[in-house]
Structures are given as structure tokens and as C-alpha cells.
Enzyme design. Structure first.
Site, PDB file in Angstrom:
ATOM      1  CG  ASN A   6      -1.933  -6.556 -19.927  1.00  0.00           C
ATOM      2  OD1 ASN A   6      -2.786  -5.870 -19.374  1.00  0.00           O
ATOM      3  ND2 ASN A   6      -1.825  -6.646 -21.230  1.00  0.00           N
ATOM      4  CG  ASP A   8      -4.569  -3.866 -20.619  1.00  0.00           C
ATOM      5  OD1 ASP A   8      -3.813  -2.927 -20.329  1.00  0.00           O
ATOM      6  OD2 ASP A   8      -4.515  -4.483 -21.698  1.00  0.00           O
ATOM      7  CG  HIS A   9      -7.797  -7.922 -17.406  1.00  0.00           C
ATOM      8  ND1 HIS A   9      -8.886  -7.945 -18.234  1.00  0.00           N
ATOM      9  CD2 HIS A   9      -6.787  -8.509 -18.080  1.00  0.00           C
ATOM     10  CE1 HIS A   9      -8.554  -8.546 -19.364  1.00  0.00           C
ATOM     11  NE2 HIS A   9      -7.294  -8.899 -19.292  1.00  0.00           N
ATOM     12  NE  ARG A  17     -21.390  -1.781 -10.688  1.00  0.00           N
ATOM     13  CZ  ARG A  17     -21.747  -2.078  -9.444  1.00  0.00           C
ATOM     14  NH1 ARG A  17     -21.558  -1.218  -8.488  1.00  0.00           N
ATOM     15  NH2 ARG A  17     -22.292  -3.237  -9.179  1.00  0.00           N
ATOM     16  CG  HIS A  42      -4.016  -3.168 -25.751  1.00  0.00           C
ATOM     17  ND1 HIS A  42      -4.556  -4.325 -26.261  1.00  0.00           N
ATOM     18  CD2 HIS A  42      -4.024  -2.276 -26.767  1.00  0.00           C
ATOM     19  CE1 HIS A  42      -4.866  -4.134 -27.524  1.00  0.00           C
ATOM     20  NE2 HIS A  42      -4.569  -2.901 -27.861  1.00  0.00           N
ATOM     21  NE  ARG A  44      -9.245  -3.248 -27.270  1.00  0.00           N
ATOM     22  CZ  ARG A  44      -8.911  -4.484 -27.632  1.00  0.00           C
ATOM     23  NH1 ARG A  44      -8.164  -5.234 -26.857  1.00  0.00           N
ATOM     24  NH2 ARG A  44      -9.333  -4.983 -28.766  1.00  0.00           N
ATOM     25  NE  ARG A  48     -12.144  -3.874 -24.446  1.00  0.00           N
ATOM     26  CZ  ARG A  48     -12.070  -4.694 -25.473  1.00  0.00           C
ATOM     27  NH1 ARG A  48     -12.726  -4.435 -26.578  1.00  0.00           N
ATOM     28  NH2 ARG A  48     -11.373  -5.796 -25.384  1.00  0.00           N
ATOM     29  CD  GLU A  69      -0.376  -5.876 -24.844  1.00  0.00           C
ATOM     30  OE1 GLU A  69      -1.616  -5.786 -24.898  1.00  0.00           O
ATOM     31  OE2 GLU A  69       0.200  -6.802 -24.259  1.00  0.00           O
ATOM     32  CB  THR A  99      -8.873 -10.542 -25.257  1.00  0.00           C
ATOM     33  OG1 THR A  99      -7.470 -10.376 -25.052  1.00  0.00           O
ATOM     34  CG2 THR A  99      -9.113 -11.973 -25.719  1.00  0.00           C
ATOM     35  CB  THR A 100      -5.118  -9.346 -28.687  1.00  0.00           C
ATOM     36  OG1 THR A 100      -4.956  -8.149 -27.928  1.00  0.00           O
ATOM     37  CG2 THR A 100      -4.377  -9.225 -30.001  1.00  0.00           C
ATOM     38  CD  GLU A 150       3.663 -10.559 -26.077  1.00  0.00           C
ATOM     39  OE1 GLU A 150       4.302  -9.562 -25.721  1.00  0.00           O
ATOM     40  OE2 GLU A 150       2.511 -10.824 -25.692  1.00  0.00           O
ATOM     41  CG  HIS A 191      -3.449 -13.635 -25.655  1.00  0.00           C
ATOM     42  ND1 HIS A 191      -4.564 -14.213 -25.122  1.00  0.00           N
ATOM     43  CD2 HIS A 191      -3.839 -12.444 -26.162  1.00  0.00           C
ATOM     44  CE1 HIS A 191      -5.592 -13.405 -25.300  1.00  0.00           C
ATOM     45  NE2 HIS A 191      -5.185 -12.326 -25.924  1.00  0.00           N
ATOM     46  N   GLY A 213      -1.399 -11.142 -17.942  1.00  0.00           N
ATOM     47  CA  GLY A 213      -2.321 -10.212 -17.305  1.00  0.00           C
ATOM     48  C   GLY A 213      -3.473 -10.875 -16.584  1.00  0.00           C
TER      49      GLY A 213
HETATM   50  N1  PXP Z   1       0.257 -10.086 -24.956  1.00  0.00           N
HETATM   51  C1  PXP Z   1      -0.581  -9.446 -25.810  1.00  0.00           C
HETATM   52  C2  PXP Z   1      -0.041  -8.992 -27.110  1.00  0.00           C
HETATM   53  C3  PXP Z   1      -1.923  -9.201 -25.457  1.00  0.00           C
HETATM   54  O1  PXP Z   1      -2.735  -8.565 -26.324  1.00  0.00           O
HETATM   55  C4  PXP Z   1      -2.367  -9.623 -24.194  1.00  0.00           C
HETATM   56  C5  PXP Z   1      -3.774  -9.336 -23.794  1.00  0.00           C
HETATM   57  O2  PXP Z   1      -3.937  -7.970 -23.585  1.00  0.00           O
HETATM   58  C6  PXP Z   1      -1.460 -10.260 -23.341  1.00  0.00           C
HETATM   59  C7  PXP Z   1      -0.161 -10.510 -23.754  1.00  0.00           C
HETATM   60  C8  PXP Z   1      -1.852 -10.733 -21.975  1.00  0.00           C
HETATM   61  O3  PXP Z   1      -2.832 -11.710 -22.106  1.00  0.00           O
HETATM   62  P1  PXP Z   1      -3.555 -12.276 -20.799  1.00  0.00           P
HETATM   63  O4  PXP Z   1      -4.305 -11.146 -20.206  1.00  0.00           O
HETATM   64  O5  PXP Z   1      -4.440 -13.356 -21.344  1.00  0.00           O
HETATM   65  O6  PXP Z   1      -2.482 -12.788 -19.888  1.00  0.00           O
END
Ligand code: PXP
Length: 240
Positions: A6, A8-9, A17, A42, A44, A48, A69, A99-100, A150, A191, A213
Site C-alpha cells: 500500500n 498511500d503513505h 507540504r 486507497h 478516499r 487527502r 481500496e 485510517t480505516t 480481507e 492493517h 503499507g
Molecule cells: N488493508 C486495508 C483495507 C486498509 O484500509 C489499510 C490501510 O490503508 C491497509 C490494508 C494497510 O494498512 P497499514 O498501512 O497499516 O499496513
């Protein structure tokens, strides 16, 4: 067992920034060349971190498998249908959440989820439901038309320091995984998984995919993304 990374981060860091960097799109070839099996992101409602532009470019360059996602918001669903990822993972979304926060309530929101699964599947996308490790809801997940579930591993990860709670959470995951497998669902998990708590998850039967992620992107700050992905794959017992 496949690893979906993942990304996203990377976009979260960019959003902080308002800069054009770091670009999550740049992560795709690095993650894939390191040996990961797929890319996860993901999109959203508040956009964001990941944006439409990111998703389109990520789709274009992903050579492995793309998992997006999303929640059941019709505009997001319609956008994702147009992008055609390999997989879509339906998650709940609450405005302002960090987060979720948990799995989908597939009993309360049954009709909405069933309709969304139908729309995604009509677009040729495989659908996963992000749900709690509760063995009693797997039959419903199957009836709604999902291809996979999942399992939310957050409670297991939060119990990592307490052997009693940890054992209880692993048992829950095992029962849920067996129940999902028995009704014909593919089992994924994710997660809060990290290098320190992966071992327990590897003892849960039938899991064929992990989505990870935050821990990988965090480690990458010190070691680089390639090493961070390779290290996770090694802990998963993959030959890389
Ligand atoms: N699976 C789902 C459904 C999620 O929402 C997330 C967080 O975006 C992840 C996996 C990954 O989680 P993490 O970033 O804590 O590894």
C-alpha cells in the site's frame, strides 16, 4: 502468499507540504522490481492522499496487479470502474478518521454493499470486502457476491505485546479464515501488519494475500523502498 504494498503513505507525505513530491507513482516500479505481487492504494472521498491523477498513472504503469481500496460512494465507485483495477477492496470510511477504523458492517449495509459489488463486477473487477475476523459473517459475504475477503488484522496487531490477547486474536483470525475458505471466498489480510508481528499471521491457514503499507513505507525512510519490500517478502518466506 502474495504481498500487496500500500503506497498511500508516500502521498500522505506529499500532502503534508502540498509539494509535487514524493510521488506515489514513482514507487510502483521500485516495489514491483523488489518482488512484490501487487500495488494497493486507497482513493478516499476527501482525496487527502491518493488522487485521481495518481490512480490513473498507477494503473497505466502497474505490471503486476492493482488493488484499489474504496468506499461505496457512487462517484468514487464510478471512477474506479473506469480505471479498471484488477481488484477493488470495499472499506468503510468515516470523515476525519486517521485510517480505516474497522471492517465493513455487511449486515447493516447489506443492500448498499451488494449493489456496489454488482457495479464493480459488471466492470470486470474482482471485489474484496474488508471485514472483521468474525466467522459468522462469511456466508453473508459470499451471498453478497464478493470474490474475496480481507480480514482486519488491527486487533491482532494491537494485541501483539500481550500473549493471551494475541493468542485469542489469532484464534479468531484462524476461525474466520477457515469459514471464509469453506464458503469459497479467497482470504486476504491486512492493517497494521509489520516486521515485528508478521509471524503470527503466517500461522493462519488459507491466507493468500497480505496488504501492508505503513510499516513498509516507514522502514523505507531508513533503508530505501526496495530493501523494505524485500525484507517483508523474506519474512513471508518468499524466495526473492
Ligand atoms: N488493508 C486495508 C483495507 C486498509 O484500509 C489499510 C490501510 O490503508 C491497509 C490494508 C494497510 O494498512 P497499514 O498501512 O497499516 O499496513
Amino acid at each position: 502468499m502474495r504481498l500487496g504494498v500500500n503506497i498511500d503513505h508516500i502521498a500522505t507525505l506529499r500532502s503534508q507540504r502540498g509539494t509535487p513530491y514524493p510521488d506515489p507513482v514513482d514507487a510502483v516500479p521500485i516495489v514491483e522490481l523488489a518482488g512484490a505481487d501487487g500495488i494497493t492504494c486507497h482513493i478516499r472521498i476527501d482525496r487527502r492522499h491518493i488522487t485521481e491523477r495518481d490512480v490513473r498513472l498507477i494503473r497505466e504503469i502497474t505490471k503486476t496487479s492493482l488493488n484499489i481500496e474504496l468506499c461505496t460512494d457512487p462517484d468514487i465507485v464510478s471512477f474506479v470502474c473506469g480505471v479498471k483495477p484488477n481488484h477493488a477492496c470495499l472499506v468503510p470510511e468515516r470523515e476525519g478518521e486517521q485510517t480505516t477504523e474497522g471492517g465493513l458492517d455487511i449486515l447493516t449495509h447489506r443492500e448498499e454493499i451488494k449493489k456496489t459489488i454488482g457495479v464493480l463486477k459488471d466492470a470486470g473487477i474482482q471485489v474484496t470486502l474488508f471485514i472483521e475476523p468474525n466467522e459468522s459473517i462469511m456466508e453473508t459475504a459470499k451471498q453478497l457476491g464478493a470474490d474475496a475477503i480481507e480480514l482486519n488484522t488491527k486487533a491482532y496487531c494491537e494485541a501483539s505485546d500481550n500473549p493471551l490477547d494475541n493468542g485469542r486474536e489469532i484464534e479468531k483470525l484462524k476461525r474466520a479464515s477457515i469459514a471464509a475458505y469453506e464458503v469459497g471466498l479467497e482470504v486476504h489480510a491486512g492493517h497494521s501488519l509489520g516486521y515485528h508481528n508478521l509471524k503470527g499471521i503466517l500461522s493462519v491457514p488459507y491466507i493468500v494475500e497480505l496488504n501492508i503499507g505503513h510499516s513498509i513505507i516507514s522502514r523505507a525512510v531508513f533503508t530505501g523502498l526496495e530493501e523494505a519490500v524485500k525484507r517483508m517478502l523474506k519474512l513471508m518466506g518468499k524466495n526473492i
